[in-house]
Design a protein around this motif. Sequence first.
Motif, PDB file in Angstrom:
ATOM      1  N   UNK A  91       0.791  -1.213   0.000  1.00 47.40           N
ATOM      2  CA  UNK A  91       0.000   0.000   0.000  1.00 47.40           C
ATOM      3  C   UNK A  91       0.828   1.269   0.000  1.00 47.40           C
ATOM      4  N   UNK A  92       2.131   1.153   0.270  1.00 48.96           N
ATOM      5  CA  UNK A  92       3.011   2.337   0.284  1.00 48.96           C
ATOM      6  C   UNK A  92       4.064   2.263  -0.824  1.00 48.96           C
ATOM      7  N   UNK A  93       4.520   1.069  -1.138  1.00 44.55           N
ATOM      8  CA  UNK A  93       5.562   0.877  -2.158  1.00 44.55           C
ATOM      9  C   UNK A  93       4.944   0.277  -3.410  1.00 44.55           C
ATOM     10  N   UNK A  94       5.502   0.654  -4.559  1.00 39.42           N
ATOM     11  CA  UNK A  94       5.070   0.095  -5.832  1.00 39.42           C
ATOM     12  C   UNK A  94       6.287  -0.328  -6.639  1.00 39.42           C
ATOM     13  N   UNK A  95       6.309  -1.591  -7.031  1.00 34.66           N
ATOM     14  CA  UNK A  95       7.398  -2.106  -7.853  1.00 34.66           C
ATOM     15  C   UNK A  95       6.964  -2.111  -9.311  1.00 34.66           C
ATOM     16  N   UNK A  96       7.888  -1.777 -10.190  1.00 38.84           N
ATOM     17  CA  UNK A  96       7.574  -1.781 -11.618  1.00 38.84           C
ATOM     18  C   UNK A  96       8.864  -2.049 -12.391  1.00 38.84           C
ATOM     19  N   UNK A  97       8.721  -2.285 -13.685  1.00 37.95           N
ATOM     20  CA  UNK A  97       9.910  -2.487 -14.497  1.00 37.95           C
ATOM     21  C   UNK A  97       9.662  -2.029 -15.922  1.00 37.95           C
ATOM     22  N   UNK A  98      10.739  -1.615 -16.566  1.00 32.94           N
ATOM     23  CA  UNK A  98      10.722  -1.195 -17.961  1.00 32.94           C
ATOM     24  C   UNK A  98      11.644  -2.157 -18.694  1.00 32.94           C
ATOM     25  N   UNK A  99      11.062  -3.121 -19.386  1.00 28.65           N
ATOM     26  CA  UNK A  99      11.881  -4.148 -20.036  1.00 28.65           C
ATOM     27  C   UNK A  99      12.718  -3.581 -21.171  1.00 28.65           C
ATOM     28  N   UNK A 100      12.239  -2.529 -21.800  1.00 29.46           N
ATOM     29  CA  UNK A 100      13.021  -1.920 -22.882  1.00 29.46           C
ATOM     30  C   UNK A 100      14.329  -1.354 -22.360  1.00 29.46           C
ATOM     31  N   UNK A 101      14.298  -0.916 -21.106  1.00 29.26           N
ATOM     32  CA  UNK A 101      15.506  -0.367 -20.481  1.00 29.26           C
ATOM     33  C   UNK A 101      16.172  -1.387 -19.554  1.00 29.26           C
ATOM     34  N   UNK A 102      15.557  -2.551 -19.422  1.00 24.46           N
ATOM     35  CA  UNK A 102      16.053  -3.587 -18.494  1.00 24.46           C
ATOM     36  C   UNK A 102      16.271  -2.999 -17.102  1.00 24.46           C
ATOM     37  N   UNK A 103      15.298  -2.241 -16.659  1.00 23.76           N
ATOM     38  CA  UNK A 103      15.392  -1.520 -15.389  1.00 23.76           C
ATOM     39  C   UNK A 103      14.154  -1.773 -14.538  1.00 23.76           C
ATOM     40  N   UNK A 104      14.401  -1.943 -13.260  1.00 19.68           N
ATOM     41  CA  UNK A 104      13.319  -2.127 -12.301  1.00 19.68           C
ATOM     42  C   UNK A 104      13.282  -0.915 -11.376  1.00 19.68           C
ATOM     43  N   UNK A 105      12.103  -0.602 -10.873  1.00 17.70           N
ATOM     44  CA  UNK A 105      11.930   0.561 -10.012  1.00 17.70           C
ATOM     45  C   UNK A 105      11.210   0.166  -8.725  1.00 17.70           C
ATOM     46  N   UNK A 106      11.405   0.987  -7.703  1.00 21.05           N
ATOM     47  CA  UNK A 106      10.630   0.869  -6.479  1.00 21.05           C
ATOM     48  C   UNK A 106      10.229   2.269  -6.055  1.00 21.05           C
ATOM     49  N   UNK A 107       8.965   2.580  -6.241  1.00 21.03           N
ATOM     50  CA  UNK A 107       8.423   3.858  -5.780  1.00 21.03           C
ATOM     51  C   UNK A 107       8.012   3.699  -4.332  1.00 21.03           C
TER      52      UNK A 107
END
Length: 119
Positions: free
Chosen positions: A63-79
Amino acid sequence: VQLVESGGGLVQAGGSLRLSCAASGSTFSTMGWYRQAPGKQREWVAAITSGGGSTNYADSVKGRFTISRDNAKNTMYLQMNSLKPEDTAVYYCNAGGSMWGWGTPSDYWGQGTQVTVSS
């Protein structure tokens, strides 16, 4: 294989940060975030599948963190939003490991990025 995290820093409680993990040398069906606070064991935080269609979170961050990824950039994020002092830790990305906290991470780790949340 190389994983490079960035985006850590010092933030006040209630603030936000966005972590990034850039992968090179391979692509991975699953990627995840772990964290380790001083004097504590490493803790699983979240994981995501390659298409981003499935995500899982530790109860402490749901509910506070959001994980995502951009496969075109081969990068993962954690908001990370609504940060709390207890979120203070070194955050590590892991590639190719389990989608669940009780699973086993892979041997592919980034160097870590420090997140410090002040009260």
